[in-house]
Enzyme design. Structure first.
Site, mmCIF file in Angstrom:
data_model
loop_
_atom_site.group_PDB
_atom_site.id
_atom_site.type_symbol
_atom_site.label_atom_id
_atom_site.label_comp_id
_atom_site.label_asym_id
_atom_site.label_seq_id
_atom_site.Cartn_x
_atom_site.Cartn_y
_atom_site.Cartn_z
ATOM 1 N N GLU A 86 0.831 -1.204 0.000
ATOM 2 C CA GLU A 86 0.000 0.000 0.000
ATOM 3 C C GLU A 86 0.866 1.254 0.000
ATOM 4 O O GLU A 86 1.950 1.266 0.573
ATOM 5 C CB GLU A 86 -0.840 0.054 1.279
ATOM 6 N N CYS A 328 -2.173 1.815 8.628
ATOM 7 C CA CYS A 328 -1.152 0.980 8.038
ATOM 8 C C CYS A 328 -1.616 -0.460 7.804
ATOM 9 O O CYS A 328 -2.007 -1.144 8.729
ATOM 10 C CB CYS A 328 0.046 1.031 8.975
HETATM 11 S S1 SF4 Z 1 3.672 -0.689 12.939
HETATM 12 FE FE1 SF4 Z 1 4.785 -2.546 13.563
HETATM 13 S S2 SF4 Z 1 3.699 -4.280 12.567
HETATM 14 FE FE2 SF4 Z 1 3.054 -2.361 11.557
HETATM 15 S S3 SF4 Z 1 4.402 -2.176 9.782
HETATM 16 FE FE3 SF4 Z 1 5.323 -0.958 11.434
HETATM 17 S S4 SF4 Z 1 6.732 -2.384 12.456
HETATM 18 FE FE4 SF4 Z 1 5.362 -3.619 11.203
#
Ligand code: SF4
Length: 342
Positions: A86, A328
């Protein structure tokens, strides 16, 4: 490829060195994603390039777009091997920020992030990271001003490719995005922070903290369990600011009843005291992967005020993009789930 690498390929194919400059401009000024668009290259060279760099045109393709005109837009991209990532475009009054992914999936499984749900598939190549910015630039109709490595994956777990991509974005003859406008965001990989401190460019560093003490942090961020505990992480952050004289942005997601009490705020002040930093408070974006919710606006504001009164430079972010699966990894996770269920 770096410009030198591209020049070598062009020379091997019998092209003159200046052709590499033309390709560079097509890619980074005109955001071309196909050889046919490069009309000032000889047809024969284009044919050879298409043969030699067969995957280039398929580096990343937009398969889905969500969001509203003028608001946050999320692109779901398919890579040449079928992997999905993404890229998010976040507009503000004067600029566009592009949030790029650095891996397909993620190994770190932070509690409120959809990206870690299925684990890590693979790391991206530098070209796959840069391609996200080029595709975003095509959407925006121009080069974005800011890039943040806050999409899927941990950039310090793909250090060399992420750094190469940032350098390519920074190239004044290419995208020309200022080093200070490119931010690496880490979940707390202390060795990565150490290495990053020695890089000559002034890239920005952001650390996802989310908790002010070890017990809570390792519940929210398993990366903190066993290695890179909070004391080591904060020690490394202090070394980083001393060595580089640059500030660190700490990301702190506010979760109701979990890390948003005045006592958490006071603990945060204690670990940040005297450190060159700012804190970004982010009310939790709703996600199906974590059973929690954002505190009320009053609690968020009280937390921000308390930090500010303690002398910590603090921003309380308005949560953007919950409605477009813009947290995310959410769009990819939804897509994967649909694939599994269908
Ligand atoms: S927040 Fe944590 S689990 Fe999500 S992409 Fe970043 S490192 Fe990976």
């Amino acid at each position: 490829m770096t410009r030198g690498e591209l020049t070598d390929v062009v020379s091997r194919l019998g092209g003159q060195a200046f052709r590499a400059g033309q390709i560079w401009r097509w890619q980074y000024k005109d955001f071309a994603t196909g050889w046919d668009a490069m009309s000032n290259l000889p047809a024969e060279l284009r044919r050879k390039l298409a043969e030699t760099l067969a995957d280039w045109e398929h580096t990343a393709t937009v398969v889905e777009k969500s969001g509203e005109r003028g608001g946050t837009v999320k692109l779901l991209l398919k890579l040449a091997d079928g992997g999905m990532i993404e890229t998010v475009i976040i507009p503000s009054k004067e600029r566009h920020t592009v949030c790029v992914s650095s891996q397909v999936g993620c190994a770190f499984r932070c509690a409120f992030c959809a990206s870690g749900t299925d684990g890590l598939t693979r790391s991206l190549e530098a070209g796959e990271i840069v391609a996200q910015v080029i595709l975003a630039a095509r959407e925006i109709g121009g080069r974005p001003e800011n890039v943040v490595f806050m999409g899927i994956g941990e950039p310090f777990a793909n250090y060399d490719a992420a750094l190469k991509a940032a350098r390519l974005m920074n190239d004044p003859e290419g995208l020309g995005i200022g080093a200070r406008k490119i931010t690496f965001s880490t979940c707390g990989i202390a060795p990565g922070i150490k290495k990053f401190a020695a890089e000559p460019e002034q890239f920005e560093l952001s650390v996802s903290l989310h908790a002010p003490e070890q017990g809570l942090r390792e519940k929210l961020m398993p990366v903190a369990a066993g290695k890179w505990e909070i004391d080591e992480l904060m020690g490394t952050c202090r070394e980083y600011t001393a060595e580089t004289n640059r500030i660190i942005t700490f990301e702190y997601t506010l979760v109701d009843g979990v890390n948003s009490a005045p006592s958490h705020c006071d603990a945060l002040v204690r670990i940040l005291r005297g450190l060159k930093c700012r804190v970004n408070l982010i009310p939790l974006n709703p996600t199906a992967h974590f059973n929690g919710r954002a505190p009320s606006r009053e609690i968020c504001e009280a937390f921000a005020d308390r930090l500010t009164r303690a002398g910590i430079n603090t921003t309380l972010r308005r949560s953007k993009g919950g409605g477009v699966n813009a947290s995310c990894g959410q769009l990819r996770a939804t897509k994967n789930k649909l694939k599994i269920e269908s």
